[in-house]
Motif scaffolding. Structure first.
Motif, PDB file in Angstrom:
ATOM      1  N   ILE A 138      88.239 131.492 -18.125  1.00  0.00           N
ATOM      2  CA  ILE A 138      88.338 132.955 -18.077  1.00  0.00           C
ATOM      3  C   ILE A 138      89.674 133.402 -18.664  1.00  0.00           C
ATOM      4  CG2 ILE A 138      88.494 134.961 -16.548  1.00  0.00           C
ATOM      5  CD1 ILE A 138      86.665 133.366 -14.589  1.00  0.00           C
ATOM      6  N   HIS A 139      90.747 132.746 -18.236  1.00  0.00           N
ATOM      7  CA  HIS A 139      92.079 133.082 -18.734  1.00  0.00           C
ATOM      8  C   HIS A 139      92.159 132.887 -20.244  1.00  0.00           C
ATOM      9  CE1 HIS A 139      96.388 132.095 -19.584  1.00  0.00           C
ATOM     10  NE2 HIS A 139      96.560 133.198 -18.881  1.00  0.00           N
ATOM     11  N   ILE A 141      89.683 132.948 -22.477  1.00  0.00           N
ATOM     12  CA  ILE A 141      88.876 133.959 -23.182  1.00  0.00           C
ATOM     13  C   ILE A 141      89.610 135.298 -23.226  1.00  0.00           C
ATOM     14  CG2 ILE A 141      86.727 135.284 -23.098  1.00  0.00           C
ATOM     15  CD1 ILE A 141      85.444 132.789 -21.755  1.00  0.00           C
ATOM     16  N   LEU A 142      90.169 135.700 -22.106  1.00  0.00           N
ATOM     17  CA  LEU A 142      90.898 136.971 -22.056  1.00  0.00           C
ATOM     18  C   LEU A 142      92.076 136.961 -23.019  1.00  0.00           C
ATOM     19  CD1 LEU A 142      90.909 137.501 -18.186  1.00  0.00           C
ATOM     20  CD2 LEU A 142      89.697 138.928 -19.844  1.00  0.00           C
ATOM     21  N   ARG A 147      93.616 140.380 -24.306  1.00  0.00           N
ATOM     22  CA  ARG A 147      93.854 141.039 -23.026  1.00  0.00           C
ATOM     23  C   ARG A 147      95.004 140.351 -22.307  1.00  0.00           C
ATOM     24  NH1 ARG A 147      89.197 143.729 -20.838  1.00  0.00           N
ATOM     25  NH2 ARG A 147      90.425 144.029 -18.943  1.00  0.00           N
ATOM     26  N   ALA A 306      82.231 131.944 -16.416  1.00  0.00           N
ATOM     27  CA  ALA A 306      83.316 132.594 -17.151  1.00  0.00           C
ATOM     28  C   ALA A 306      82.771 133.702 -18.045  1.00  0.00           C
ATOM     29  CB  ALA A 306      84.075 131.557 -17.979  1.00  0.00           C
ATOM     30  N   CYS A 310      83.796 137.735 -17.833  1.00  0.00           N
ATOM     31  CA  CYS A 310      84.356 138.444 -18.981  1.00  0.00           C
ATOM     32  C   CYS A 310      83.454 139.585 -19.433  1.00  0.00           C
ATOM     33  CB  CYS A 310      84.633 137.460 -20.112  1.00  0.00           C
ATOM     34  SG  CYS A 310      85.964 136.300 -19.724  1.00  0.00           S
ATOM     35  N   ARG A 311      82.143 139.428 -19.300  1.00  0.00           N
ATOM     36  CA  ARG A 311      81.225 140.542 -19.586  1.00  0.00           C
ATOM     37  C   ARG A 311      81.451 141.663 -18.577  1.00  0.00           C
ATOM     38  NH1 ARG A 311      78.925 142.552 -22.997  1.00  0.00           N
ATOM     39  NH2 ARG A 311      76.680 142.460 -22.577  1.00  0.00           N
ATOM     40  N   LEU A 313      84.145 142.388 -17.225  1.00  0.00           N
ATOM     41  CA  LEU A 313      85.423 143.007 -17.572  1.00  0.00           C
ATOM     42  C   LEU A 313      85.348 143.792 -18.879  1.00  0.00           C
ATOM     43  CD1 LEU A 313      87.822 140.082 -16.608  1.00  0.00           C
ATOM     44  CD2 LEU A 313      87.677 142.310 -15.473  1.00  0.00           C
ATOM     45  N   LEU A 315      84.244 142.646 -22.063  1.00  0.00           N
ATOM     46  CA  LEU A 315      84.387 141.958 -23.339  1.00  0.00           C
ATOM     47  C   LEU A 315      83.047 141.843 -24.046  1.00  0.00           C
ATOM     48  CD1 LEU A 315      87.140 141.228 -22.013  1.00  0.00           C
ATOM     49  CD2 LEU A 315      86.973 139.016 -23.172  1.00  0.00           C
ATOM     50  N   ILE A 320      83.621 136.597 -26.715  1.00  0.00           N
ATOM     51  CA  ILE A 320      83.593 135.500 -25.738  1.00  0.00           C
ATOM     52  C   ILE A 320      83.155 134.209 -26.409  1.00  0.00           C
ATOM     53  CG2 ILE A 320      82.551 134.683 -23.596  1.00  0.00           C
ATOM     54  CD1 ILE A 320      82.166 137.647 -22.809  1.00  0.00           C
TER      55      ILE A 320
END
Length: 474
Positions: A138-139, A141-142, A147, A306, A310-311, A313, A315, A320
């Motif tokens: 997750i980290h 991808i962001l 982000r 993950a 992210c979706r 959030l 993204l 992704i």
């Protein structure tokens, strides 16, 4: 650092002065509290003193007379198999017990946020297996999507060691059951439950207590959105408890064993393809098979979780997908440490229980399996039917002979990592994977699983250098 709010001027006891305990004491001090610290280890007390922290023997009578709260480090039991005497004394004195996670959630938001365009968010990930990879993914991808993000908790930095949030930032926390069971505040914006398998049962009084510790992340504060792995009964039950109806998209169901039914928000992987369904229609498909950092169905489950976060959030799916391909993997978790002569060497030292080892064994075709160590409760019964791809097992550990008797495959007792790697390398043929997935804790021979994984990697490099496949180590 995140200064602790709401305790200015109060004496707050801190038990255990490892990474989380020291940072908790420093964050309390930064917030105006007066930390009083204790650790049975004199060296730990000396380190605290060098940091300007006062120590007090919390085991002595009257130690809690002026104390407003006790902050306990994760490794210290407060209930099962028996309360630590200091914790018992605090409870007897009516002193509330908390941990650094609880302090974080009560202190993270500040008045500065009123000036932000986008409020910071917290994503908290728990579960038996895969939570480190899911959190790191997750980290990653962001960050790849531009982000601002920080990674903390049971991975990376301590939760109170992170920097104060900036506009639109996402903090990703990996939380163990030791952390979720005690925190008095648990209020993530998005909470993730990866899966459940038996682990730490003595600490939680059995599987029910273990699940209850995980469930607190969802029950105490009520996240805005929950991402739930439903491949075990506990996950299905949890998703059902949180959902208001079949179409409630505040719950995103994740699976790698089946296509979840219903009109709700679902993310699942089958035959190496990730699919996202919303309102009964497929909206995304991603081929995971060529992503080197995420081998096997267990990592596809991590990718699904993950992706779902992210979706949620905001993204875009293609952003992704692009980030998934650049994910390098985590050390000691399906980590490729070398490839030579058609043989791949994989370090999965984090596979410290049977369930995680089974998942590692399912990710490769022909396996030279290095296993063994300090067995956990329940033995190796969960390995039944999981060793079909094992060409040979190389058993290490102080009790290697007894461990080997439980392995349903051709096996050899090696004892040490050096002998296991050497024999596996001699036996390996092109197309084989030499896999360290111990299915056991490391403490009979190593300080931790990281040290065990590092030893495996070092022995592989040494062996390949001896074959002329790598330059000799400096």
């Amino acid at each position: 650092m995140i200064p602790v709010q709401g305790m200015a001027g109060q004496h707050v006891a801190v038990l255990g002065l490892g990474r989380s305990g020291l940072s908790a004491a420093q964050a309390l001090q930064a917030g105006g509290a007066v930390p009083v610290c204790w650790d049975d280890n004199p060296a730990a007390r000396e380190r605290a003193g060098a940091e300007g922290l006062a120590c007090r023997d919390l085991s002595k009578a009257g130690a809690f007379e002026d104390v407003a709260a006790l902050i306990v480090s994760p490794g210290i039991p407060h209930l099962y198999p028996a309360p630590n005497p200091v914790v018992a004394a605090a409870l007897a004195a009516g002193v509330p017990v908390d941990n650094d996670i609880g302090l974080f959630f009560r202190s993270f938001a500040t008045p500065d946020w009123d000036g932000f365009d986008t409020a910071p968010r917290v994503v908290a990930v728990t579960g038996s297996n895969g939570k480190s990879t899911t959190s790191a993914l997750i980290h990653h991808i962001l960050t790849a999507a531009g982000r601002p993000a920080q990674l903390a908790g049971n991975i990376g930095r301590g939760v109170l060691d992170i920097d104060p949030a900036v506009d639109g930032e996402v903090v990703v926390l990996e939380l163990s059951s030791y952390q979720t069971e005690l925190a008095r505040a648990l209020t993530p914006d998005i909470a993730v439950f990866t899966n459940l398998s038996p682990d730490h049962l003595d600490r939680h009084g059995g599987i029910g207590g273990y699940f209850a510790a995980k469930r607190r992340l969802f029950a105490e504060g009520g996240p805005d959105r929950a991402v739930i792995g439903i491949d075990e009964p506990e996950g299905g039950y949890l998703a059902g408890q949180l959902s208001e109806g079949p179409a409630d998209d505040r719950v995103i169901r994740v699976s790698v064993t089946r296509k979840p039914g219903g009109p709700g928000w679902r993310v699942f992987a089958r035959k190496g393809f990730l699919a996202e369904y919303r309102r009964g229609r497929q909206v995304v498909s991603i081929d995971l098979r060529a992503i080197a950092g995420l081998p096997g169905a267990h990592n596809h489950q991590n990718a699904c979780a993950a992706f779902a976060v992210c979706r949620a959030l905001g993204l875009a799916p293609r952003a992704i997908e692009t980030a998934l391909h650049s994910y390098p993997g985590l050390p000691h978790r399906s980590q490729i440490v070398a490839q030579a002569g058609g043989v791949t060497y994989v370090n999965d030292s984090k596979a410290t229980n049977v369930d995680s080892a089974v998942k590692a064994l399912s990710a490769f075709a022909r396996i030279r399996w290095i296993c063994g160590g300090l067995q956990k409760e329940g033995g190796l019964s969960g390995l039944a039917g999981a060793t079909d791809r094992v060409v040979r097992a190389y058993v290490i550990g102080r009790e290697a002979a007894g461990f080997a008797l439980q392995v349903d495959a051709d096996r050899v007792v090696c004892g040490t990592m050096a002998e296991a790697v050497a024999q596996a390398m001699r036996d390996a043929e092109p197309g084989d994977t030499v896999l360290l997935a111990p299915a056991a804790a490391s403490f009979d021979q190593y300080d931790n699983f990281e040290q065990r994984g590092d030893d495996f990697a070092a022995e592989v490099r040494k062996g390949l250098a001896g074959q002329g496949a790598l330059p000799p180590p400096r």
